[in-house]
Design a protein around this motif. Structure first.
Motif, PDB file in Angstrom:
ATOM      1  N   ASN A  70       0.820  -1.216   0.000  1.00 16.33           N
ATOM      2  CA  ASN A  70       0.000   0.000   0.000  1.00 16.33           C
ATOM      3  C   ASN A  70       0.852   1.263   0.000  1.00 16.33           C
ATOM      4  OD1 ASN A  70      -2.646   0.839  -0.261  1.00 16.33           O
ATOM      5  ND2 ASN A  70      -2.870   1.324   1.904  1.00 16.33           N
ATOM      6  N   MET A  71       2.051   1.163  -0.583  1.00 11.23           N
ATOM      7  CA  MET A  71       2.938   2.334  -0.653  1.00 11.23           C
ATOM      8  C   MET A  71       2.491   3.308  -1.739  1.00 11.23           C
ATOM      9  SD  MET A  71       5.668   2.460   1.413  1.00 11.23           S
ATOM     10  CE  MET A  71       6.767   3.564   0.582  1.00 11.23           C
ATOM     11  N   PHE A  72       1.805   2.802  -2.763  1.00 13.81           N
ATOM     12  CA  PHE A  72       1.398   3.659  -3.883  1.00 13.81           C
ATOM     13  C   PHE A  72       0.254   2.986  -4.626  1.00 13.81           C
ATOM     14  CE2 PHE A  72       4.753   0.788  -5.248  1.00 13.81           C
ATOM     15  CZ  PHE A  72       4.247   0.234  -6.407  1.00 13.81           C
ATOM     16  N   ASP A  73      -0.390   3.758  -5.498  1.00 14.64           N
ATOM     17  CA  ASP A  73      -1.426   3.211  -6.373  1.00 14.64           C
ATOM     18  C   ASP A  73      -0.978   3.495  -7.805  1.00 14.64           C
ATOM     19  OD1 ASP A  73      -3.584   2.562  -7.890  1.00 14.64           O
ATOM     20  OD2 ASP A  73      -5.048   3.696  -6.721  1.00 14.64           O
ATOM     21  N   PRO A  74      -0.643   2.443  -8.570  1.00 12.60           N
ATOM     22  CA  PRO A  74      -0.117   2.695  -9.922  1.00 12.60           C
ATOM     23  C   PRO A  74      -1.063   3.517 -10.790  1.00 12.60           C
ATOM     24  CG  PRO A  74      -0.622   0.340  -9.587  1.00 12.60           C
ATOM     25  CD  PRO A  74      -0.729   1.006  -8.256  1.00 12.60           C
ATOM     26  N   ALA A 137       1.675   9.288   1.990  1.00 16.22           N
ATOM     27  CA  ALA A 137       0.950   9.817   0.820  1.00 16.22           C
ATOM     28  C   ALA A 137      -0.533   9.438   0.857  1.00 16.22           C
ATOM     29  CB  ALA A 137       1.597   9.312  -0.470  1.00 16.22           C
ATOM     30  N   GLY A 138      -1.141   9.563   2.036  1.00 14.41           N
ATOM     31  CA  GLY A 138      -2.573   9.316   2.171  1.00 14.41           C
ATOM     32  C   GLY A 138      -2.963   7.857   2.235  1.00 14.41           C
ATOM     33  N   LYS A 139      -1.971   6.956   2.332  1.00 13.51           N
ATOM     34  CA  LYS A 139      -2.277   5.522   2.401  1.00 13.51           C
ATOM     35  C   LYS A 139      -1.643   4.931   3.667  1.00 13.51           C
ATOM     36  CE  LYS A 139      -2.367   4.837  -2.602  1.00 13.51           C
ATOM     37  NZ  LYS A 139      -3.053   6.111  -2.702  1.00 13.51           N
ATOM     38  N   GLN A 140      -2.337   3.979   4.272  1.00 11.51           N
ATOM     39  CA  GLN A 140      -1.795   3.354   5.470  1.00 11.51           C
ATOM     40  C   GLN A 140      -0.963   2.134   5.067  1.00 11.51           C
ATOM     41  OE1 GLN A 140      -4.635   2.169   8.460  1.00 11.51           O
ATOM     42  NE2 GLN A 140      -3.146   2.472  10.100  1.00 11.51           N
ATOM     43  N   LEU A 141       0.289   2.147   5.488  1.00  8.08           N
ATOM     44  CA  LEU A 141       1.215   1.098   5.073  1.00  8.08           C
ATOM     45  C   LEU A 141       1.028  -0.186   5.873  1.00  8.08           C
ATOM     46  CD1 LEU A 141       4.589   3.028   4.773  1.00  8.08           C
ATOM     47  CD2 LEU A 141       2.743   2.799   3.125  1.00  8.08           C
ATOM     48  N   ASP A 142       1.394  -1.263   5.223  1.00  8.57           N
ATOM     49  CA  ASP A 142       1.454  -2.553   5.896  1.00  8.57           C
ATOM     50  C   ASP A 142       2.881  -3.056   5.696  1.00  8.57           C
ATOM     51  OD1 ASP A 142      -0.238  -5.125   6.866  1.00  8.57           O
ATOM     52  OD2 ASP A 142       1.340  -5.740   5.475  1.00  8.57           O
ATOM     53  N   ALA A 143       3.575  -3.366   6.795  1.00  7.80           N
ATOM     54  CA  ALA A 143       4.949  -3.874   6.699  1.00  7.80           C
ATOM     55  C   ALA A 143       4.983  -5.276   7.281  1.00  7.80           C
ATOM     56  CB  ALA A 143       5.896  -2.951   7.459  1.00  7.80           C
ATOM     57  N   SER A 144       5.324  -6.259   6.444  1.00  4.70           N
ATOM     58  CA  SER A 144       5.359  -7.663   6.886  1.00  4.70           C
ATOM     59  C   SER A 144       6.757  -8.225   6.656  1.00  4.70           C
ATOM     60  CB  SER A 144       4.382  -8.512   6.079  1.00  4.70           C
ATOM     61  OG  SER A 144       3.143  -7.883   5.956  1.00  4.70           O
TER      62      SER A 144
END
Length: 159
Positions: A70-74, A137-144
């Motif tokens: 969820n780092m970016f939206d292409p 950038a307006g998105k909540q990250l998920d780090a796994s």
């Protein structure tokens, strides 16, 4: 005589106005029926479940490899080189937290996946703790954490 004429005229006028009002009433009834006939199937239907990835590579135990999603939206990126900017941002962030980055890959075709390999598991844990659930950038990250063998299989040049 004048009085009678006036009365008759008034009566006729009353009939006309009554007839005039009636079509609107009829139209109103039709509208109500149309509203009731609208199908209600669309409401309350749950969206279809998202397809589960076969072997996502995510690891239940901490590893030196991370998958940030969820780092970016292409679809929102105009610049064909946008992944280079994202890689630069992620590299800076990771190196502040966990030491020199060994490998990074931004998957342009994904919904915001960035693969990162840290020098140590401890470094990766610091990055995971700092980035997971953070807004970028307006998105909540998920780090796994990502399975080391799976990472090596996907990115042979990362070893």
């Amino acid at each position: 005589q004048h009085h009678q004429h006036h009365h008759r005229h008034h009566h006729r006028h009353h009939c006309q106005s009554h007839r005039h009002r009636h079509p609107q009433l009829h139209l109103h009834l039709q509208l109500q029926q149309q509203q009731q006939q609208q199908p209600t199937q669309q409401q309350g239907v749950p969206p279809p479940p998202l397809p589960q990835q076969v072997n996502s590579g995510r690891s239940a135990v901490p590893t030196a490899c991370l998958l940030l999603t969820n780092m970016f939206d292409p679809a929102e990126e105009d610049d064909p080189e946008f992944h280079l900017d994202i890689a630069e941002d992620v590299r800076e962030e990771c190196e502040k937290l966990g030491g020199p980055l060994l490998h990074i890959f931004v998957d342009k075709m994904s919904q915001g996946d960035v693969y990162v390999k840290m020098p140590t598991v401890e470094g990766a844990q610091k990055v995971q703790a700092a980035l997971h659930g953070r807004w970028f950038a307006g998105k909540q990250l998920d780090a796994s954490y990502f399975d080391v063998n799976e990472y090596a299989a996907r990115f042979p040049d990362s070893c």
